[in-house]
Structures are given as structure tokens and as C-alpha cells.
Design a protein around this motif. Structure first.
Motif, PDB file in Angstrom:
ATOM      1  N   LEU A 278       0.805  -1.228   0.000  1.00  0.00           N
ATOM      2  CA  LEU A 278       0.000   0.000   0.000  1.00  0.00           C
ATOM      3  C   LEU A 278       0.843   1.285   0.000  1.00  0.00           C
ATOM      4  N   PRO A 279       1.902   1.383   0.818  1.00  0.00           N
ATOM      5  CA  PRO A 279       2.697   2.626   0.780  1.00  0.00           C
ATOM      6  C   PRO A 279       3.275   2.917  -0.604  1.00  0.00           C
ATOM      7  N   GLN A 280       3.742   1.867  -1.308  1.00  0.00           N
ATOM      8  CA  GLN A 280       4.315   2.057  -2.637  1.00  0.00           C
ATOM      9  C   GLN A 280       3.241   2.388  -3.665  1.00  0.00           C
ATOM     10  N   LEU A 281       2.060   1.793  -3.512  1.00  0.00           N
ATOM     11  CA  LEU A 281       0.980   2.045  -4.469  1.00  0.00           C
ATOM     12  C   LEU A 281       0.397   3.446  -4.309  1.00  0.00           C
ATOM     13  N   GLN A 282       0.586   4.032  -3.141  1.00  0.00           N
ATOM     14  CA  GLN A 282       0.039   5.368  -2.899  1.00  0.00           C
ATOM     15  C   GLN A 282       0.907   6.470  -3.485  1.00  0.00           C
ATOM     16  N   ASN A 283       2.150   6.151  -3.832  1.00  0.00           N
ATOM     17  CA  ASN A 283       2.976   7.203  -4.418  1.00  0.00           C
ATOM     18  C   ASN A 283       2.646   7.366  -5.892  1.00  0.00           C
ATOM     19  N   GLU A 284       3.271   8.326  -6.529  1.00  0.00           N
ATOM     20  CA  GLU A 284       2.864   8.696  -7.886  1.00  0.00           C
ATOM     21  C   GLU A 284       3.276   7.668  -8.942  1.00  0.00           C
ATOM     22  N   THR A 285       4.190   6.755  -8.619  1.00  0.00           N
ATOM     23  CA  THR A 285       4.686   5.808  -9.619  1.00  0.00           C
ATOM     24  C   THR A 285       3.572   4.960 -10.211  1.00  0.00           C
ATOM     25  N   PHE A 286       2.759   4.380  -9.354  1.00  0.00           N
ATOM     26  CA  PHE A 286       1.700   3.490  -9.831  1.00  0.00           C
ATOM     27  C   PHE A 286       0.679   4.245 -10.669  1.00  0.00           C
ATOM     28  N   LEU A 287       0.122   5.316 -10.125  1.00  0.00           N
ATOM     29  CA  LEU A 287      -0.954   6.024 -10.826  1.00  0.00           C
ATOM     30  C   LEU A 287      -0.462   6.706 -12.094  1.00  0.00           C
ATOM     31  N   ARG A 288       0.788   7.166 -12.101  1.00  0.00           N
ATOM     32  CA  ARG A 288       1.331   7.764 -13.322  1.00  0.00           C
ATOM     33  C   ARG A 288       1.414   6.726 -14.427  1.00  0.00           C
ATOM     34  N   ALA A 289       1.889   5.521 -14.088  1.00  0.00           N
ATOM     35  CA  ALA A 289       1.963   4.450 -15.085  1.00  0.00           C
ATOM     36  C   ALA A 289       0.573   4.007 -15.510  1.00  0.00           C
ATOM     37  N   PHE A 290      -0.372   3.987 -14.580  1.00  0.00           N
ATOM     38  CA  PHE A 290      -1.752   3.616 -14.877  1.00  0.00           C
ATOM     39  C   PHE A 290      -2.364   4.557 -15.905  1.00  0.00           C
ATOM     40  N   CYS A 291      -2.104   5.839 -15.766  1.00  0.00           N
ATOM     41  CA  CYS A 291      -2.732   6.855 -16.624  1.00  0.00           C
ATOM     42  C   CYS A 291      -1.945   7.147 -17.897  1.00  0.00           C
ATOM     43  N   ASP A 292      -0.720   6.669 -18.001  1.00  0.00           N
ATOM     44  CA  ASP A 292       0.158   7.022 -19.116  1.00  0.00           C
ATOM     45  C   ASP A 292      -0.232   6.248 -20.376  1.00  0.00           C
ATOM     46  N   LYS A 293      -1.381   6.639 -20.957  1.00  0.00           N
ATOM     47  CA  LYS A 293      -1.908   5.950 -22.138  1.00  0.00           C
ATOM     48  C   LYS A 293      -2.188   6.933 -23.272  1.00  0.00           C
ATOM     49  N   GLY A 294      -1.300   7.898 -23.454  1.00  0.00           N
ATOM     50  CA  GLY A 294      -1.411   8.812 -24.587  1.00  0.00           C
ATOM     51  C   GLY A 294      -2.720   9.577 -24.604  1.00  0.00           C
ATOM     52  N   ARG A 295      -3.449   9.440 -25.692  1.00  0.00           N
ATOM     53  CA  ARG A 295      -4.693  10.205 -25.873  1.00  0.00           C
ATOM     54  C   ARG A 295      -5.781   9.811 -24.878  1.00  0.00           C
ATOM     55  N   PHE A 296      -5.614   8.683 -24.185  1.00  0.00           N
ATOM     56  CA  PHE A 296      -6.632   8.228 -23.230  1.00  0.00           C
ATOM     57  C   PHE A 296      -6.228   8.495 -21.781  1.00  0.00           C
ATOM     58  N   LYS A 297      -5.253   9.381 -21.605  1.00  0.00           N
ATOM     59  CA  LYS A 297      -4.775   9.709 -20.263  1.00  0.00           C
ATOM     60  C   LYS A 297      -5.899  10.227 -19.373  1.00  0.00           C
ATOM     61  N   GLU A 298      -6.723  11.140 -19.910  1.00  0.00           N
ATOM     62  CA  GLU A 298      -7.800  11.723 -19.099  1.00  0.00           C
ATOM     63  C   GLU A 298      -8.855  10.682 -18.739  1.00  0.00           C
ATOM     64  N   LEU A 299      -9.150   9.768 -19.661  1.00  0.00           N
ATOM     65  CA  LEU A 299     -10.110   8.708 -19.361  1.00  0.00           C
ATOM     66  C   LEU A 299      -9.591   7.837 -18.222  1.00  0.00           C
ATOM     67  N   LEU A 300      -8.319   7.441 -18.288  1.00  0.00           N
ATOM     68  CA  LEU A 300      -7.742   6.615 -17.228  1.00  0.00           C
ATOM     69  C   LEU A 300      -7.740   7.355 -15.892  1.00  0.00           C
ATOM     70  N   ALA A 301      -7.509   8.658 -15.941  1.00  0.00           N
ATOM     71  CA  ALA A 301      -7.480   9.439 -14.702  1.00  0.00           C
ATOM     72  C   ALA A 301      -8.846   9.480 -14.015  1.00  0.00           C
ATOM     73  N   SER A 302      -9.910   9.199 -14.775  1.00  0.00           N
ATOM     74  CA  SER A 302     -11.259   9.225 -14.201  1.00  0.00           C
ATOM     75  C   SER A 302     -11.665   7.880 -13.596  1.00  0.00           C
ATOM     76  N   ILE A 303     -10.850   6.848 -13.802  1.00  0.00           N
ATOM     77  CA  ILE A 303     -11.193   5.493 -13.342  1.00  0.00           C
ATOM     78  C   ILE A 303     -10.582   5.242 -11.972  1.00  0.00           C
ATOM     79  N   PRO A 304     -11.378   4.902 -10.972  1.00  0.00           N
ATOM     80  CA  PRO A 304     -10.826   4.635  -9.640  1.00  0.00           C
ATOM     81  C   PRO A 304     -10.112   3.296  -9.589  1.00  0.00           C
ATOM     82  N   VAL A 305      -9.095   3.218  -8.756  1.00  0.00           N
ATOM     83  CA  VAL A 305      -8.358   1.968  -8.536  1.00  0.00           C
ATOM     84  C   VAL A 305      -8.457   1.628  -7.057  1.00  0.00           C
TER      85      VAL A 305
END
Length: 332
Positions: A278-305
Motif C-alpha cells: 500500500l505505501p508504494q501504491l500510494q505514491n505517484e509511480t503506480f498512478l502515473r503508469a496507470f494513466c500514461d496511455k497517450g490520448r486516453f490519459k484523461e479517461l484513465l485518470a477518471s477510473i478509480p483503482v
């Protein structure tokens, strides 16, 4: 009474439930190492005998298995055991037929029984989305453990198994290209499971040893638990690098799964590894990689994990499937 089982690559969990209205009441559980048994029927007999419950008292049953179900067999992917489903069904001889399902299907049905306190949202401000309209939104589950499991929940209800964990690993940097080469040399095909699993964490550790010019020996490598502990305590730079890359690739594959499933209702992280990170998942590394999908970045940012915190979610899911199957058969 309901018999439920979660037959995983590391642990075999069995449980007895009773249904009270719409609620499932857990009566008894047992956990043992999956490598300690050779005959699943014997394990089931011993559990019922210890509980003082006869087979005739079991009204419904479901066992979830960590592998694909093909006909009347299931090959437990990371255990090297094949389960003859029909033999188990006939040997147990319940009042109604024993049901089998993939372990990620049970996790998906169990997810639908969880309360808010049994989930942890990695992005603040999205916690309520789980309860907004789950009946209409697709969701998906990613569960690293002994292996890597993935499943989809279609329109919030129907759970579909996948073997997406065995799809090709897609490197996203020069470092990950070198990781691919390292794993390709050893395994040939490189899947996401080769990286995002307990053994995968050990592969990452060995890769970083090779990066600094140290010998990478399979037999002398640290266990996933040792790597995690040393990384979290900052006692080993190589372990820290391995865990950081694990989290980054986990985020990337979670984002891939969100796109493949159009999982606007959320991505849910299960398995035995994730709650410890949990401590590692809460930092920006996980969510940045999750959202790093080019033109779909904003869509990914709207999806809860979410992280699934309840260890027995799959058992509750298997019990729920057993009840559904029982109700369908008794209506006929």
C-alpha cells in the motif's frame, strides 16, 4: 450449509457458510499449503470430518481453481497439478452437484459482497464511485500472487475469466527492454505473469543483480517476501529497484486492463501481494503508469483503482456462486 473452496497456487482455503436471508455467515475455515496435498478429495473429506459435517448436510458447493477450466479438467497453472472435476464431483456426492469456477471469477463475485471498509481507494476523491451505479459499469480485477490473475465484471454483474496475464509483456522503456531480453533468454515467451507475481518479483531482483554485474543465480535468489521486506526497510538498493519497477509495471498493466475492459466502474487489485504494498501504491509511480496511455490519459485518470483488503473475498465469492447455481437447479 454451503461448502466453498479457493484452491490457489500457494494456499488451499476451505470454508463452510450458512445463509441467513441475503447474508452469508462464515462458520468454519481451514487453510493449508497447496503443495502439501496430492488428492483434493481427501482434503475435502478431512475438512468436513474436522467440522463434524456430513456430505448430506451440504446443500450447495463451489470450488474456485487457479487455472483455466477445460472440459472436465483444470490444470492448476503454477502448481503442476491437474484436477479431474468429474471425479471430485462424484466422490463428494453432495445433495446438489458441486460447482467449479476460475479463481478470478470467485474473486469477482466476492467483490460484489464487500463493504467500503474492505476496499482502499488509491486516488482520493473517487471513493464513492464504487457505489454510484455499479450495476451498469464494467469493472476489472488484477491479482498478483503465486501467478497473475485477471478477470472482467461486465455491467457490474457477470464475471468473465481471462488468461490475459499470459499475454505478451510490453516494455515501456530501455530498462524494460533489457528486462524483456533477460527474461526471454530464460523463458522464451515473456508474459506479464513472468513479471507481476511472486516469482516475477524474484525475476526482477535477479535482473537488477545482473544490471550491476553481480551473478544472478536462481537457487540463491531472495524470496519475494525477503525482497519486499528489504525494499520497504531500505536495506537493499537492488530490492528497492525491483519493487519500484514491479509497482510501475503493475500500474501499466492495470491501465491496459482498464482500456481492454472499458472498466469505468474501477480496477480492483487483489491477490496476496498487493495489500502489503500500500505505501508504494500510494505514491505517484503506480498512478502515473496507470494513466500514461497517450490520448486516453484523461479517461484513465477518471477510473478509480481499489485495493481489496479482505483476504477471504474469493471464499465469499465461491459461496455466492454455489447459491446461484443451487437456486437455478431447484427452479427447474
Amino acid at each position: 450449509m454451503i461448502l466453498a473452496g479457493d484452491i490457489g497456487g500457494t494456499n488451499t482455503r476451505l470454508a463452510l457458510f450458512e445463509q441467513s436471508g441475503s447474508e452469508l455467515c462464515l462458520i468454519k475455515t481451514k487453510k493449508q499449503a497447496s503443495r502439501d496435498w496430492q488428492d483434493l478429495v481427501g482434503v475435502l473429506y478431512d475438512f468436513l470430518e474436522d467440522a463434524g459435517v456430513g456430505q448430506e448436510q451440504i446443500e450447495a458447493g463451489c470450488l474456485s481453481l487457479a487455472g483455466p477450466l477445460q472440459g472436465n479438467h483444470c490444470q492448476l497453472t503454477n502448481l503442476g497439478k491437474t484436477i479431474d472435476l468429474e471425479q471430485v464431483r462424484k466422490s463428494l456426492n453432495l445433495v446438489t452437484s458441486l460447482t467449479f469456477c476460475n479463481d478470478l471469477v470467485a474473486l469477482g463475485y466476492g467483490l460484489q459482497t464487500l463493504e467500503c471498509s474492505q476496499l482502499y481507494c488509491l486516488a482520493s476523491g473517487k471513493e464513492d464511485q464504487f457505489y454510484t451505479n455499479p450495476a451498469l459499469a464494467n469493472r476489472a480485477i488484477l491479482a498478483p500472487g503465486t501467478g497473475l490473475g485477471e478477470s472482467q465484471i461486465i455491467k457490474g454483474k457477470y464475471v468473465s475469466p481471462t488468461e490475459g496475464a499470459h499475454a505478451d509483456f510490453a516494455p515501456q522503456s530501455e530498462l524494460e527492454v533489457r528486462l524483456w531480453r533477460f527474461l526471454h533468454h530464460e523463458f522464451g515467451h515473456v508474459s506479464y505473469e513472468r513479471v507481476l507475481s511472486g516469482p516475477g518479483l524474484t525475476h526482477l531482483y535477479r535482473f537488477f543483480l545482473s544490471e550491476v554485474g553481480e551473478e544472478s543465480n536462481v537457487s540463491s535468489a531472495l524470496s519475494p517476501q525477503e525482497i519486499t521486506e528489504k525494499a520497504l526497510s531500505q536495506n537493499c538498493p537492488v530490492c528497492r529497484c525491483a519493487l519500484d519497477l514491479f509497482v510501475k509495471i503493475l500500474g501499466a498493466e492495470a491501465g491496459n486492463l482498464a482500456l481492454r475492459s472499458l472498466a469505468l466502474g474501477g480496477i480492483y487489485l487483489g491477490g496476496g501481494i498487493v495489500p502489503k504494498l500500500l505505501p508504494q501504491l500510494q505514491n505517484e509511480t503506480f498512478l502515473r503508469a496507470f494513466c500514461d496511455k497517450g490520448r486516453f490519459k484523461e479517461l484513465l485518470a477518471s477510473i478509480p483503482v481499489y485495493v481489496i483488503l479482505e483476504e477471504q473475498t474469493s471464499l465469499f465469492g465461491a459461496a455466492r456462486i454455489a447459491i446461484i447455481q443451487y437456486n437455478q437447479k431447484t427452479r427447474v
